[in-house]
Design an enzyme around this catalytic site. Sequence first.
Site, PDB file in Angstrom:
ATOM      1  CG  ASP A 288      50.199 -25.205  -0.096  1.00 22.12           C
ATOM      2  OD1 ASP A 288      49.717 -25.889  -1.021  1.00 22.12           O
ATOM      3  OD2 ASP A 288      50.363 -25.615   1.067  1.00 22.12           O
TER       4      ASP A 288
HETATM    5  P1  NAP Z   1      54.271 -26.695  -0.153  1.00 26.80           P
HETATM    6  O1  NAP Z   1      52.990 -26.071  -0.564  1.00 26.80           O
HETATM    7  O2  NAP Z   1      54.297 -27.511   1.078  1.00 26.80           O
HETATM    8  O3  NAP Z   1      54.762 -27.563  -1.397  1.00 26.80           O
HETATM    9  C1  NAP Z   1      56.005 -28.150  -1.441  1.00 26.80           C
HETATM   10  C2  NAP Z   1      56.102 -28.929  -2.732  1.00 26.80           C
HETATM   11  O4  NAP Z   1      57.435 -29.378  -2.827  1.00 26.80           O
HETATM   12  C3  NAP Z   1      55.212 -30.154  -2.755  1.00 26.80           C
HETATM   13  O5  NAP Z   1      54.117 -29.968  -3.593  1.00 26.80           O
HETATM   14  C4  NAP Z   1      56.141 -31.286  -3.239  1.00 26.80           C
HETATM   15  O6  NAP Z   1      55.608 -31.877  -4.435  1.00 26.80           O
HETATM   16  C5  NAP Z   1      57.441 -30.567  -3.564  1.00 26.80           C
HETATM   17  N1  NAP Z   1      58.609 -31.341  -3.140  1.00 26.80           N
HETATM   18  C6  NAP Z   1      58.803 -32.031  -2.010  1.00 26.80           C
HETATM   19  N2  NAP Z   1      59.990 -32.617  -2.007  1.00 26.80           N
HETATM   20  C7  NAP Z   1      60.586 -32.276  -3.174  1.00 26.80           C
HETATM   21  C8  NAP Z   1      61.838 -32.570  -3.756  1.00 26.80           C
HETATM   22  N3  NAP Z   1      62.750 -33.346  -3.146  1.00 26.80           N
HETATM   23  N4  NAP Z   1      62.119 -32.061  -4.977  1.00 26.80           N
HETATM   24  C9  NAP Z   1      61.212 -31.287  -5.626  1.00 26.80           C
HETATM   25  N5  NAP Z   1      60.001 -30.977  -5.119  1.00 26.80           N
HETATM   26  C10 NAP Z   1      59.699 -31.462  -3.896  1.00 26.80           C
HETATM   27  O7  NAP Z   1      55.426 -25.614   0.016  1.00 26.80           O
HETATM   28  P2  NAP Z   1      55.384 -24.050  -0.076  1.00 26.80           P
HETATM   29  O8  NAP Z   1      54.859 -23.588  -1.383  1.00 26.80           O
HETATM   30  O9  NAP Z   1      56.760 -23.614   0.365  1.00 26.80           O
HETATM   31  O10 NAP Z   1      54.310 -23.602   0.997  1.00 26.80           O
HETATM   32  C11 NAP Z   1      54.511 -23.720   2.388  1.00 26.80           C
HETATM   33  C12 NAP Z   1      53.272 -24.254   3.077  1.00 26.80           C
HETATM   34  O11 NAP Z   1      53.574 -24.467   4.462  1.00 26.80           O
HETATM   35  C13 NAP Z   1      52.098 -23.295   3.011  1.00 26.80           C
HETATM   36  O12 NAP Z   1      50.893 -24.004   2.958  1.00 26.80           O
HETATM   37  C14 NAP Z   1      52.221 -22.569   4.335  1.00 26.80           C
HETATM   38  O13 NAP Z   1      51.005 -21.992   4.762  1.00 26.80           O
HETATM   39  C15 NAP Z   1      52.648 -23.714   5.228  1.00 26.80           C
HETATM   40  N6  NAP Z   1      53.238 -23.164   6.438  1.00 26.80           N
HETATM   41  C16 NAP Z   1      54.433 -22.520   6.373  1.00 26.80           C
HETATM   42  C17 NAP Z   1      54.926 -21.913   7.511  1.00 26.80           C
HETATM   43  C18 NAP Z   1      56.195 -21.121   7.490  1.00 26.80           C
HETATM   44  O14 NAP Z   1      56.476 -20.483   8.489  1.00 26.80           O
HETATM   45  N7  NAP Z   1      56.961 -21.124   6.415  1.00 26.80           N
HETATM   46  C19 NAP Z   1      54.231 -21.981   8.703  1.00 26.80           C
HETATM   47  C20 NAP Z   1      53.017 -22.650   8.722  1.00 26.80           C
HETATM   48  C21 NAP Z   1      52.536 -23.248   7.582  1.00 26.80           C
HETATM   49  P3  NAP Z   1      56.036 -33.348  -4.889  1.00 26.80           P
HETATM   50  O15 NAP Z   1      55.800 -34.239  -3.727  1.00 26.80           O
HETATM   51  O16 NAP Z   1      55.193 -33.627  -6.060  1.00 26.80           O
HETATM   52  O17 NAP Z   1      57.507 -33.266  -5.232  1.00 26.80           O
END
Ligand code: NAP
Length: 468
Positions: free
Chosen positions: A393
């Site tokens: 994301d």
């Molecule tokens: P993300 O958008 O959740 O994407 C994580 C990606 O990691 C997934 O597409 C998944 O694809 C891949 N993945 C999962 N397990 C894996 C593994 N073992 N090896 C390789 N890839 C793996 O993560 P992000 O880009 O870090 O974004 C964070 C999200 O969380 C945002 O939408 C944000 O708004 C939300 N959020 C974060 C917080 C915070 O405080 N950090 C708070 C609220 C909301 P596959 O399944 O295809 O592997």
Amino acid sequence: MGETLTAFAASDTLIEVVYLIASALFILSLKWMSSPTTARHGVWAGEIGMVLAIAGTLLHHGIVDYKWIAIALVLGSGIGIPLGMVQMTAVPQRTALSHAFGAFCVTLVGTAEFYLRSPQVPRFMMSVLSMEVILGGLTFTGSLMAAGKLQEILPQRPLTYRGQNIVNLSFLAVAIGIAVYLVIHPGARQLFPFMIGIPLIFGVLMIVPIGGADMPTVISLLNSYAGLSAAAMGFVLDNKLLIIAGALDGSSGFILSVIMSKAMNRSFANVLFGAFGQVQTAAAGGEEAKPVRSATAEEAASILTAANKVVVVPGYGMAVAQAQHKVRELYDALTKKGVDVRFAIHPVAGRMPGHMNVLLAEADIPYDRLMEMDEINGDFAQTDVALIIGANDVTNPAARTDTGSPIYGMPILDVDKARTVMVIKRGMSPGFAGIDNPLYYLDKTLMLFGDAKSFVSNIVREVGGGHG
Ligand code: NAP
């Protein structure tokens, strides 16, 4: 008699001094935790402050018997120690449970104080006591619900129905109405259970329409409520330390929620009432047939070693795979070959604020290699390779261009401006927001399909580094 009074006065002074030191340590703890270089001191300061706070409280001459206190301490430690050992990815739900326990305690103390004092409760006292139990009650059940959603014991998707916000807010309004009545008529003891019961129900209803993706922000907001209720309890018990600690907790939780909402380009109202997460399932499908280019670890290694500037973008997938130590090996191997490697940290990458910083610090990656989003975004155009490891994301260009996207307007890392983009993930699954990522279909993008830890490990082997 005189000697006893002198002893009491001396112990009161000692308690005040201990509380003062504890308060200073709490403030320093927050200050130090705002930078990775001083964060460990911050944790120590917080822990010592809390030990002093408990010790000071145990010195109170009002305590007639330590037996039950000792039992509670043993029980609390028995629950707290295993809770402290959970995986890093489970910290948000663990934090929610801590808030639930804290809020439950505040509600119980408020209840005891009311029945001890009623009908002689002065107006100011009744006002803060009402605030204490209302915030405590809704934080207790709200935090339990939030923990359940994050742990996936409860369904993550938002459950909504027409007029839901009005129904929910009416519950809160009734509780506040009862509080106002009790402030004027503190003798109406029969109403008090309603002032606790309604917020308990409201806490559940408040979380039901909020999607799992928003839970970390909501937990931070609940943290703020728990802090405010503790501060209110401080007024009821005439305890300055509780007022200070509660106010610190309340304001820091609120500031953190604001930072998180801003990083996702969402308003508070949208997080609390927007039922974010519903659109996502619909938006997720449909794009799977598009072709992507994939590459092997060997190909990735040769592109990386030929590069001058590489920016690594870690995300939730790196955390799940616990790939940070392998990432460190890759950093070492590439740096040895003269490649300039930096890390781009998005404020909401992972599942809690600072998630990536903590993992990379754990793997001893130098702090000066970690760049905030605003610092690094201008550099992507001069970057040879943007290597995305389990992030999705936070790199999605739809946030800039697609007005219909649920993440439209969220600031992202401009990885698509780099000359080559490489993405390590297991398949084409979406990230937390549940939406497709157009980045994967660009000509310059190479998909490196596999688990983050093993894929990075394979690249390290090909580059010719690693620790065996
Ligand atoms: P993300 O958008 O959740 O994407 C994580 C990606 O990691 C997934 O597409 C998944 O694809 C891949 N993945 C999962 N397990 C894996 C593994 N073992 N090896 C390789 N890839 C793996 O993560 P992000 O880009 O870090 O974004 C964070 C999200 O969380 C945002 O939408 C944000 O708004 C939300 N959020 C974060 C917080 C915070 O405080 N950090 C708070 C609220 C909301 P596959 O399944 O295809 O592997």
